[in-house]
Design a protein around this motif. Structure first.
Motif, mmCIF file in Angstrom:
data_model
loop_
_atom_site.group_PDB
_atom_site.id
_atom_site.type_symbol
_atom_site.label_atom_id
_atom_site.label_comp_id
_atom_site.label_asym_id
_atom_site.label_seq_id
_atom_site.Cartn_x
_atom_site.Cartn_y
_atom_site.Cartn_z
ATOM 1 N N GLY A 82 -84.969 47.531 109.960
ATOM 2 C CA GLY A 82 -84.143 46.454 109.325
ATOM 3 C C GLY A 82 -83.711 46.538 107.916
ATOM 4 N N LEU A 83 -83.784 47.651 107.338
ATOM 5 C CA LEU A 83 -83.501 48.028 106.011
ATOM 6 C C LEU A 83 -82.232 48.920 105.812
ATOM 7 N N HIS A 84 -81.072 48.245 105.599
ATOM 8 C CA HIS A 84 -79.732 48.678 105.776
ATOM 9 C C HIS A 84 -79.152 48.811 104.352
ATOM 10 N N ARG A 85 -78.217 49.717 104.146
ATOM 11 C CA ARG A 85 -77.547 50.018 102.942
ATOM 12 C C ARG A 85 -76.097 50.322 102.720
ATOM 13 N N SER A 86 -75.537 49.778 101.745
ATOM 14 C CA SER A 86 -74.214 50.206 101.428
ATOM 15 C C SER A 86 -74.023 51.252 100.163
ATOM 16 N N TYR A 87 -73.324 52.002 100.047
ATOM 17 C CA TYR A 87 -73.200 53.109 98.865
ATOM 18 C C TYR A 87 -72.107 52.862 97.873
ATOM 19 N N GLN A 88 -72.447 53.362 96.813
ATOM 20 C CA GLN A 88 -71.471 53.430 95.423
ATOM 21 C C GLN A 88 -70.051 54.063 96.080
ATOM 22 N N ILE A 89 -70.341 55.073 96.637
ATOM 23 C CA ILE A 89 -69.006 55.831 97.285
ATOM 24 C C ILE A 89 -68.857 55.353 98.847
ATOM 25 N N PRO A 168 -79.516 43.655 109.903
ATOM 26 C CA PRO A 168 -80.954 43.988 109.271
ATOM 27 C C PRO A 168 -81.501 42.932 108.588
ATOM 28 N N ASP A 169 -82.588 42.903 108.276
ATOM 29 C CA ASP A 169 -83.475 41.996 107.433
ATOM 30 C C ASP A 169 -83.004 41.899 105.978
ATOM 31 N N VAL A 170 -82.998 43.328 105.569
ATOM 32 C CA VAL A 170 -82.974 43.594 104.190
ATOM 33 C C VAL A 170 -81.559 44.330 104.135
#
Length: 276
Positions: A82-89, A168-170
């Protein structure tokens, strides 16, 4: 929802993240700020399994009362928890449609990604989920547009949509405003605030107007160490933060630039985060 204890990352003789204790609460929007080279992207990489810490631990909430140690987990494992991320690029499939980018992410999050012999149309629930996410981020009219044809701002919205797939949770958002035109800033702000209504959000952002307007709490990194944290106004007025980072910031400076004479202008660059 997320916490670290003594989190440290060393690259040779350089300590990029230095003994950081951090916690992110449910439905909290916390911004992580600091000068270039402060260790912000390295910290994100440690949270998501891209890097393994030298010392310290990372844990995510697992159920109502438990915690799961993800210090040595892979990016896939942290995402599955549940820990997802978007990126700078911007990091999307350029020749696929907007809908397909989100549908594939939703399918992968559900565990159906390995069933390549099935027609993609069979995964109707993933298509429906993708449409709902696109509607939420304001990209529903672009569902059948190739991702490479989107404006830069719309690509940033698409990356957030991909990160939201699988609920996701986070959500870790790494400079969602980077490269976005001034006309699109309000849309990005609205998107951040909307996502934060039902997710815990950790935001890295250089635009101080955005940080001060949307954050519940602000944490300041400098040379890998936490030098201040608290409510936005308190952090803004902290003399240590003024000296290390904010310099001549005044509300309304949409580019988030610091005074040219601020000590932050001399900050070194972290080997893992470029200009973050």
């Amino acid at each position: 929802m997320l916490r670290t204890s003594g989190l440290t990352k060393e690259f040779g003789g350089l300590t990029a993240v230095d003994d950081v204790d951090f916690a992110l609460a449910e439905n909290e929007l916390c911004s992580l700020i600091g000068p270039n080279g402060a260790g912000k992207t390295t910290f994100f990489n440690l949270l998501t399994g891209v890097l393994t810490p030298t010392t310290g631990s990372v844990e995510v909430r697992d159920g109502e009362d438990g915690w799961r140690d993800v210090t040595d987990a892979t990016p896939y494992e942290t995402a599955d928890l549940g820990l997802h991320r978007s990126y700078q690029i911007t990091n999307v499939f350029p020749t696929s449609t907007v809908l397909e980018n989100v549908r594939v992410a939703a399918q992968a999050a559900s565990g159906d990604s390995a069933k390549f012999w099935r027609n993609a149309g069979a995964f109707e629930e993933h298509v429906e989920e993708a449409h709902a996410i696109l509607d939420r981020v304001g990209l529903a009219p672009e569902a059948h547009t190739p991702a490479e044809s989107l404006s830069h701002g719309a690509k940033r919205q698409l990356e957030v949509a991909v990160a939201l797939a699988g609920d996701p949770d986070v959500l870790l958002m790494d400079e969602p405003n980077a490269g976005v035109s001034s006309e699109s800033v309000d849309e990005i702000i609205d998107l951040i605030e909307d996502v934060a209504t039902d997710h815990a959000v950790l935001l890295v952002e250089h635009n101080m107007d955005i940080v001060m307007n949307v954050s519940d709490r602000v944490v300041v990194l400098n040379q890998g160490e936490v030098i201040a944290e608290g409510e936005p106004q308190a952090v803004r007025n902290d003399p240590t933060v003024q000296e290390a980072y904010l310099g001549g910031y005044e509300a309304g400076s949409l580019d988030g630039e610091r005074d040219a004479e601020s000590p932050a202008g001399d900050s070194s660059t972290d080997p893992e985060e470029g200009t973050a």
